[in-house]
Design a protein around this motif. Structure first.
Motif, PDB file in Angstrom:
ATOM      1  N   TYR A  37      -4.406   1.425   4.181  1.00  0.00           N
ATOM      2  CA  TYR A  37      -4.191   0.029   4.531  1.00  0.00           C
ATOM      3  C   TYR A  37      -4.353  -0.118   6.042  1.00  0.00           C
ATOM      4  O   TYR A  37      -4.298   0.855   6.785  1.00  0.00           O
ATOM      5  N   ARG A  38      -4.478  -1.359   6.473  1.00  0.00           N
ATOM      6  CA  ARG A  38      -4.448  -1.642   7.905  1.00  0.00           C
ATOM      7  C   ARG A  38      -3.735  -2.962   8.155  1.00  0.00           C
ATOM      8  O   ARG A  38      -3.686  -3.829   7.292  1.00  0.00           O
ATOM      9  N   GLN A  39      -3.191  -3.068   9.354  1.00  0.00           N
ATOM     10  CA  GLN A  39      -2.519  -4.302   9.756  1.00  0.00           C
ATOM     11  C   GLN A  39      -2.869  -4.603  11.193  1.00  0.00           C
ATOM     12  O   GLN A  39      -2.539  -3.828  12.111  1.00  0.00           O
ATOM     13  N   ALA A  40      -3.529  -5.731  11.375  1.00  0.00           N
ATOM     14  CA  ALA A  40      -3.874  -6.207  12.704  1.00  0.00           C
ATOM     15  C   ALA A  40      -2.758  -7.099  13.225  1.00  0.00           C
ATOM     16  O   ALA A  40      -1.991  -7.671  12.434  1.00  0.00           O
ATOM     17  N   PRO A  41      -2.647  -7.255  14.539  1.00  0.00           N
ATOM     18  CA  PRO A  41      -1.584  -8.098  15.109  1.00  0.00           C
ATOM     19  C   PRO A  41      -1.627  -9.507  14.530  1.00  0.00           C
ATOM     20  O   PRO A  41      -2.685 -10.139  14.491  1.00  0.00           O
ATOM     21  N   GLY A  42      -0.474  -9.969  14.065  1.00  0.00           N
ATOM     22  CA  GLY A  42      -0.369 -11.323  13.552  1.00  0.00           C
ATOM     23  C   GLY A  42      -0.947 -11.532  12.161  1.00  0.00           C
ATOM     24  O   GLY A  42      -1.000 -12.672  11.682  1.00  0.00           O
ATOM     25  N   LYS A  43      -1.384 -10.433  11.521  1.00  0.00           N
ATOM     26  CA  LYS A  43      -1.973 -10.558  10.191  1.00  0.00           C
ATOM     27  C   LYS A  43      -1.185  -9.722   9.186  1.00  0.00           C
ATOM     28  O   LYS A  43      -0.433  -8.819   9.551  1.00  0.00           O
ATOM     29  N   GLU A  44      -1.405 -10.034   7.923  1.00  0.00           N
ATOM     30  CA  GLU A  44      -0.758  -9.267   6.864  1.00  0.00           C
ATOM     31  C   GLU A  44      -1.459  -7.917   6.679  1.00  0.00           C
ATOM     32  O   GLU A  44      -2.638  -7.765   6.989  1.00  0.00           O
ATOM     33  N   ARG A  45      -0.698  -6.965   6.160  1.00  0.00           N
ATOM     34  CA  ARG A  45      -1.284  -5.664   5.855  1.00  0.00           C
ATOM     35  C   ARG A  45      -2.289  -5.826   4.715  1.00  0.00           C
ATOM     36  O   ARG A  45      -2.014  -6.504   3.729  1.00  0.00           O
ATOM     37  N   GLU A  46      -3.470  -5.201   4.873  1.00  0.00           N
ATOM     38  CA  GLU A  46      -4.497  -5.343   3.857  1.00  0.00           C
ATOM     39  C   GLU A  46      -4.967  -3.981   3.369  1.00  0.00           C
ATOM     40  O   GLU A  46      -5.029  -3.009   4.142  1.00  0.00           O
ATOM     41  N   LEU A  47      -5.328  -3.921   2.095  1.00  0.00           N
ATOM     42  CA  LEU A  47      -5.849  -2.698   1.504  1.00  0.00           C
ATOM     43  C   LEU A  47      -7.277  -2.480   1.980  1.00  0.00           C
ATOM     44  O   LEU A  47      -8.110  -3.384   1.872  1.00  0.00           O
ATOM     45  N   VAL A  48      -7.552  -1.295   2.489  1.00  0.00           N
ATOM     46  CA  VAL A  48      -8.877  -0.971   3.000  1.00  0.00           C
ATOM     47  C   VAL A  48      -9.659  -0.140   1.998  1.00  0.00           C
ATOM     48  O   VAL A  48     -10.832  -0.414   1.719  1.00  0.00           O
ATOM     49  N   ALA A  49      -9.019   0.903   1.452  1.00  0.00           N
ATOM     50  CA  ALA A  49      -9.726   1.815   0.556  1.00  0.00           C
ATOM     51  C   ALA A  49      -8.736   2.509  -0.357  1.00  0.00           C
ATOM     52  O   ALA A  49      -7.567   2.692  -0.006  1.00  0.00           O
ATOM     53  N   HIS A  50      -9.250   2.912  -1.510  1.00  0.00           N
ATOM     54  CA  HIS A  50      -8.444   3.562  -2.543  1.00  0.00           C
ATOM     55  C   HIS A  50      -9.245   4.732  -3.103  1.00  0.00           C
ATOM     56  O   HIS A  50     -10.463   4.620  -3.276  1.00  0.00           O
ATOM     57  N   ILE A  51      -8.555   5.822  -3.404  1.00  0.00           N
ATOM     58  CA  ILE A  51      -9.217   6.963  -4.033  1.00  0.00           C
ATOM     59  C   ILE A  51      -8.334   7.490  -5.152  1.00  0.00           C
ATOM     60  O   ILE A  51      -7.110   7.566  -5.000  1.00  0.00           O
ATOM     61  N   SER A  52      -8.957   7.834  -6.267  1.00  0.00           N
ATOM     62  CA  SER A  52      -8.211   8.341  -7.411  1.00  0.00           C
ATOM     63  C   SER A  52      -7.661   9.737  -7.123  1.00  0.00           C
ATOM     64  O   SER A  52      -8.014  10.377  -6.133  1.00  0.00           O
ATOM     65  N   SER A  53      -6.814  10.207  -8.013  1.00  0.00           N
ATOM     66  CA  SER A  53      -6.105  11.462  -7.767  1.00  0.00           C
ATOM     67  C   SER A  53      -7.048  12.656  -7.609  1.00  0.00           C
ATOM     68  O   SER A  53      -6.809  13.528  -6.768  1.00  0.00           O
ATOM     69  N   ALA A  54      -8.114  12.680  -8.394  1.00  0.00           N
ATOM     70  CA  ALA A  54      -9.067  13.789  -8.306  1.00  0.00           C
ATOM     71  C   ALA A  54     -10.213  13.501  -7.347  1.00  0.00           C
ATOM     72  O   ALA A  54     -11.044  14.376  -7.088  1.00  0.00           O
ATOM     73  N   GLY A  55     -10.253  12.279  -6.851  1.00  0.00           N
ATOM     74  CA  GLY A  55     -11.293  11.913  -5.891  1.00  0.00           C
ATOM     75  C   GLY A  55     -12.574  11.381  -6.489  1.00  0.00           C
ATOM     76  O   GLY A  55     -13.517  11.070  -5.770  1.00  0.00           O
ATOM     77  N   GLY A  56     -12.595  11.231  -7.796  1.00  0.00           N
ATOM     78  CA  GLY A  56     -13.836  10.823  -8.438  1.00  0.00           C
ATOM     79  C   GLY A  56     -14.116   9.336  -8.405  1.00  0.00           C
ATOM     80  O   GLY A  56     -15.231   8.902  -8.703  1.00  0.00           O
ATOM     81  N   SER A  57     -13.119   8.542  -8.055  1.00  0.00           N
ATOM     82  CA  SER A  57     -13.282   7.095  -8.033  1.00  0.00           C
ATOM     83  C   SER A  57     -12.762   6.548  -6.717  1.00  0.00           C
ATOM     84  O   SER A  57     -11.667   6.903  -6.281  1.00  0.00           O
ATOM     85  N   THR A  58     -13.569   5.694  -6.098  1.00  0.00           N
ATOM     86  CA  THR A  58     -13.171   5.074  -4.834  1.00  0.00           C
ATOM     87  C   THR A  58     -13.457   3.581  -4.888  1.00  0.00           C
ATOM     88  O   THR A  58     -14.354   3.120  -5.605  1.00  0.00           O
ATOM     89  N   ASN A  59     -12.684   2.834  -4.114  1.00  0.00           N
ATOM     90  CA  ASN A  59     -12.900   1.394  -3.992  1.00  0.00           C
ATOM     91  C   ASN A  59     -12.632   0.975  -2.562  1.00  0.00           C
ATOM     92  O   ASN A  59     -11.797   1.597  -1.881  1.00  0.00           O
ATOM     93  N   TYR A  60     -13.327  -0.081  -2.132  1.00  0.00           N
ATOM     94  CA  TYR A  60     -13.232  -0.523  -0.738  1.00  0.00           C
ATOM     95  C   TYR A  60     -13.092  -2.029  -0.646  1.00  0.00           C
ATOM     96  O   TYR A  60     -13.608  -2.775  -1.487  1.00  0.00           O
ATOM     97  N   ALA A  61     -12.428  -2.459   0.409  1.00  0.00           N
ATOM     98  CA  ALA A  61     -12.449  -3.878   0.753  1.00  0.00           C
ATOM     99  C   ALA A  61     -13.869  -4.274   1.124  1.00  0.00           C
ATOM    100  O   ALA A  61     -14.625  -3.481   1.697  1.00  0.00           O
ATOM    101  N   ASP A  62     -14.232  -5.510   0.812  1.00  0.00           N
ATOM    102  CA  ASP A  62     -15.582  -5.979   1.119  1.00  0.00           C
ATOM    103  C   ASP A  62     -15.903  -5.849   2.603  1.00  0.00           C
ATOM    104  O   ASP A  62     -17.040  -5.577   2.981  1.00  0.00           O
ATOM    105  N   SER A  63     -14.895  -6.007   3.433  1.00  0.00           N
ATOM    106  CA  SER A  63     -15.106  -6.000   4.879  1.00  0.00           C
ATOM    107  C   SER A  63     -15.506  -4.629   5.422  1.00  0.00           C
ATOM    108  O   SER A  63     -16.017  -4.536   6.542  1.00  0.00           O
ATOM    109  N   VAL A  64     -15.284  -3.562   4.652  1.00  0.00           N
ATOM    110  CA  VAL A  64     -15.590  -2.217   5.142  1.00  0.00           C
ATOM    111  C   VAL A  64     -16.622  -1.489   4.293  1.00  0.00           C
ATOM    112  O   VAL A  64     -17.032  -0.371   4.634  1.00  0.00           O
TER     113      VAL A  64
END
Length: 115
Positions: A37-64
C-alpha cells in the motif's frame, strides 16, 4: 511476534527506479498473500499491488501497471516492489501488509520522487 520491516525507500528523480523490500517474521510467510500500500500526504492509503501466497498471481492498481512489479521470495520471507519510471505522484510512504486474524502493517518506508 509478527513483524514486517520495510526498507529501500529514498529520494529519486522522475524516471528513476527503486526496489522496496519487506522482511517478514513471526508467521508462516508462505501461507499468506501479501500487499503493498501507499499513502501520500493528505490522501487515503491505497492498495498498490498484491501477490498470492505462492507468487503465481499478482494484481496492480491502474496507476502503477506496467511500471511496478511485486514479487516474493518465500525462502527469505521477503516481498519486494520494483518501481520503475517513477513519477512525482508516486511520492508516498509505502507499507507492506498481510491479513490473517488481524491486518498487519509495517512501519513504512518513504519514497520521494522529485527533481
Amino acid at each position: 511476534q509478527v513483524q514486517l520491516v520495510e526498507s529501500g525507500g529514498g529520494l529519486v528523480q522522475p524516471g528513476g527506479s527503486l526496489r522496496l523490500s519487506c522482511a517478514a517474521s513471526g508467521f508462516t510467510f508462505s501461507n499468506y498473500a501479501m500487499r503493498w500500500y501507499r499513502q501520500a500526504p493528505g490522501k487515503e492509503r491505497e492498495l498498490v499491488a498484491h501477490i498470492s501466497s505462492a507468487g503465481g498471481s499478482t494484481n496492480y492498481a491502474d496507476s502503477v501497471k506496467g511500471r511496478f512489479t511485486i514479487s516474493r521470495d518465500n525462502a527469505k520471507n521477503t516481498v519486494y516492489l520494483q518501481m520503475n519510471s517513477l513519477k512525482p505522484e508516486d511520492t508516498a510512504v509505502y507499507y507492506c501488509n498481510f491479513i490473517s486474524r488481524y491486518s498487519y502493517w509495517g512501519q513504512g518506508t518513504q519514497v520521494t520522487v522529485s527533481s
